[in-house]
Motif scaffolding. Structure first.
Motif, PDB file in Angstrom:
ATOM      1  N   LEU A   1       0.830  -1.199   0.000  1.00 28.62           N
ATOM      2  CA  LEU A   1       0.000   0.000   0.000  1.00 28.62           C
ATOM      3  C   LEU A   1       0.868   1.255   0.000  1.00 28.62           C
ATOM      4  O   LEU A   1       2.006   1.239   0.467  1.00 28.62           O
ATOM      5  N   GLY A   2       0.304   2.357  -0.473  1.00 28.71           N
ATOM      6  CA  GLY A   2       0.995   3.642  -0.441  1.00 28.71           C
ATOM      7  C   GLY A   2       0.915   4.247   0.945  1.00 28.71           C
ATOM      8  O   GLY A   2       0.217   5.244   1.158  1.00 28.71           O
ATOM      9  N   ALA A   3       1.604   3.643   1.900  1.00 28.34           N
ATOM     10  CA  ALA A   3       1.535   4.040   3.309  1.00 28.34           C
ATOM     11  C   ALA A   3       2.912   4.440   3.796  1.00 28.34           C
ATOM     12  O   ALA A   3       3.910   3.801   3.455  1.00 28.34           O
TER      13      ALA A   3
ATOM     14  N   PHE B   1      -4.482   3.802  -2.270  1.00 31.98           N
ATOM     15  CA  PHE B   1      -3.558   3.605  -3.386  1.00 31.98           C
ATOM     16  C   PHE B   1      -2.512   2.564  -3.001  1.00 31.98           C
ATOM     17  O   PHE B   1      -2.112   2.466  -1.829  1.00 31.98           O
ATOM     18  N   ASP B   2      -2.031   1.825  -4.015  1.00 33.63           N
ATOM     19  CA  ASP B   2      -0.888   0.951  -3.748  1.00 33.63           C
ATOM     20  C   ASP B   2       0.396   1.717  -4.084  1.00 33.63           C
ATOM     21  O   ASP B   2       0.365   2.888  -4.475  1.00 33.63           O
TER      22      ASP B   2
ATOM     23  N   ILE C   1      -1.695   2.936  -8.112  1.00 39.11           N
ATOM     24  CA  ILE C   1      -2.952   2.386  -8.621  1.00 39.11           C
ATOM     25  C   ILE C   1      -3.931   2.245  -7.461  1.00 39.11           C
ATOM     26  O   ILE C   1      -3.588   1.712  -6.402  1.00 39.11           O
ATOM     27  N   VAL C   2      -5.144   2.723  -7.669  1.00 41.65           N
ATOM     28  CA  VAL C   2      -6.125   2.681  -6.597  1.00 41.65           C
ATOM     29  C   VAL C   2      -6.654   1.256  -6.429  1.00 41.65           C
ATOM     30  O   VAL C   2      -6.843   0.521  -7.401  1.00 41.65           O
ATOM     31  N   THR C   3      -6.832   0.837  -5.198  1.00 40.97           N
ATOM     32  CA  THR C   3      -7.394  -0.480  -4.915  1.00 40.97           C
ATOM     33  C   THR C   3      -8.918  -0.365  -4.853  1.00 40.97           C
ATOM     34  O   THR C   3      -9.469   0.724  -4.789  1.00 40.97           O
TER      35      THR C   3
ATOM     36  N   THR D   1       2.131   8.073  -3.931  1.00 44.31           N
ATOM     37  CA  THR D   1       3.162   7.089  -3.595  1.00 44.31           C
ATOM     38  C   THR D   1       4.306   7.694  -2.806  1.00 44.31           C
ATOM     39  O   THR D   1       5.277   7.004  -2.500  1.00 44.31           O
ATOM     40  N   ASP D   2       4.219   8.984  -2.461  1.00 48.51           N
ATOM     41  CA  ASP D   2       5.291   9.629  -1.689  1.00 48.51           C
ATOM     42  C   ASP D   2       5.260   9.129  -0.257  1.00 48.51           C
ATOM     43  O   ASP D   2       4.349   9.430   0.504  1.00 48.51           O
TER      44      ASP D   2
END
Length: 464
Positions: free
Chosen positions: A264-266, A280-281, A285-287, A453-454
């Motif tokens: 994930l974009g965490a 977002f991953d 890309i959105v899940t 994604t930052d």
């Protein structure tokens, strides 16, 4: 199977897991049942308590007006759910749709909602943080321990950090008649959240209520006695303060570490999601089966340049949770965006402070009603020629108006005459926000760029 057929089956037989037994988690669970979801609902929380209200902890609980165990959130309806409390999520397998837990168990899901929120940033030196008398304040258990210690009447209290939480703690200490010192590395209290102009008012407010406020300094070390009890704090300017209680109020850390290898974009800024609360991953890309809500979420807002906002606001957590719940059980055409206006309130030193919009985005401020000197005023914030925020000290009646001004991108400075504008507020002045690259514990709303994604965040500590 058609989309409608799949959704109908999911609503009746699906498995939803909510990680985070928080305000957002509870309101989402209630909304899911209200939306007609009758499948399996599992609530996972790392604390042993069912969801409770946090704002009273630094106010009524510390003053002894409300017992800590009386802060449970009211239930809007019965929630038929399996509660897994006192067990933290430790990992997420997106491919297997499985959440790993700290007790070695795991839970499968069809759709997942993450509402893990934030935790208090601890004192960075572990041995000093473990001294008896050193506290943070985030959880109900934190409030219980700190309340008992303040009730005992310590000879001196040191609060490290003058953001909203630190300032509210200092206010509670003074209301109890305790001697309190506040150490703030910025130029003034609340400077990261509301800027230097308003920060100076907050400083005057603290000092007029007997707080020993020391700005522009850092605490360089905490010293204990032979029994391991904190006794002295050392400052970067060479001063030392004796204190039997030290409260570390250096802001919050978002609870995303358990997602480090999930895809994930965490990251430290939170979990990036779209306006529909879908995560977002790491590829951007959105899940469609992982959703986010509350303090841990980082979502774009059209009113603020589509930058991602990280919000630590009570009302936002509720509104975003309800949108996430609706979208989890709806077809794409029926989904709704989360476009809640950021708003925040604080009560300290007898003053109600409320704001709307995103003050830290501003470069200018103008006092439109009242007077800074009287600690009763309304101020509007401007950025690139438009109003983007407002703050009030004991003048909350004006906030609805300024919210509408923000929504219509009204020009800044305001083009209209206002009631009770004093000469001091006739012209805009620099808002006085600190360099965003420096550590800050004041903002409750943070702009964090345009990339989902930052995962980077860089702090450059100021040298003594």
């Amino acid at each position: 199977m058609s989309v409608d057929g799949y959704l109908e089956a999911f609503r009746s037989q699906g498995r939803i897991v909510v990680v985070g037994a928080s305000l957002a988690g509870l309101r989402a669970a209630e909304a899911l049942r209200d939306e007609g979801f009758t499948g399996t609902l599992t609530m996972i929380g790392d604390e042993p308590h069912e969801p409770y209200d946090r704002p009273p902890l630094s106010k009524q609980v510390l003053l002894g007006k409300v017992p800590p165990d009386h802060t449970a959130l009211p239930r809007r309806r019965l929630v038929d759910a399996e509660w897994r409390l006192g067990v933290a999520a430790t990992g997420l397998d997106l491919a297997a749709k499985r959440v790993q837990l700290s007790d070695g168990d795991s839970v499968e899901y069809d759709r997942l909602l993450i509402t893990t929120g934030v935790r208090a940033r601890p004192w960075p030196r572990e041995l000093e943080a473990e001294l008896d008398g050193v506290f943070v304040l985030r959880t109900r258990d934190d409030a219980t321990r700190l309340h008992h210690r303040l009730k005992a009447g310590p000879r001196g209290v040191l609060v490290i950090g003058a953001g909203f939480t630190g300032s509210e703690i200092a206010s509670a200490c003074r209301e109890r008649g305790l001697s309190v010192t506040v150490a703030e590395r910025g130029a003034a209290p609340l400077v990261g959240a509301l800027g230097g102009v308003v920060g100076e008012v907050a400083a005057e407010l603290q000092r007029s209520h007997g707080v020993d406020l020391r700005c522009g300094v850092q605490v360089t070390g905490l010293e204990g006695d032979a029994a391991g009890r904190v006794r002295t704090a050392h400052f970067s300017d060479g001063a030392a303060v004796e204190a039997e209680v030290v409260v570390v109020a250096l802001g919050a850390t978002r609870n995303t570490e358990w997602l480090a290898d999930s895809g994930l974009g965490a990251g430290p800024r939170g979990i990036a999601c779209d306006a529909g609360c879908r995560a977002f991953d790491v590829r951007g890309i959105v899940t469609d089966d992982v959703f986010v809500a509350g303090d841990v979420a980082r979502s774009p807002h059209p009113l603020f340049g589509y930058q991602f906002l990280s919000l630590e606001h009570w009302g936002n957590a509720v509104a975003q949770a309800e949108i996430a719940a609706h979208n989890m059980v709806s077809v794409s055409a029926d989904r709704r965006p989360h476009l809640w206006m950021p708003s925040f309130w604080s009560a300290q030193f007898g003053v109600n402070i409320k704001s709307v919009g995103v003050p830290p985005m501003a470069d200018q401020i103008i006092v439109t009603q009242g007077s800074l000197a009287e600690h009763r005023f309304t101020a509007a914030y401007g950025h690139q020629g438009r109003i983007i925020a407002a703050v009030t000290f004991d003048q909350a009646k004006w906030l609805d108006f300024y919210e509408s001004e923000i929504e219509r991108a009204a020009p800044f400075p305001p083009e209209f005459p206002t009631v009770d504008r004093r000469p001091e507020g006739m012209q805009p002045v620099p808002a006085g926000f600190p360099d965003p690259s420096l550590p800050s514990h004041g903002p409750t709303v943070t702009l964090s760029g345009h990339s989902p994604t930052d995962r980077r965040i860089t702090f450059t500590p100021r040298r003594a």
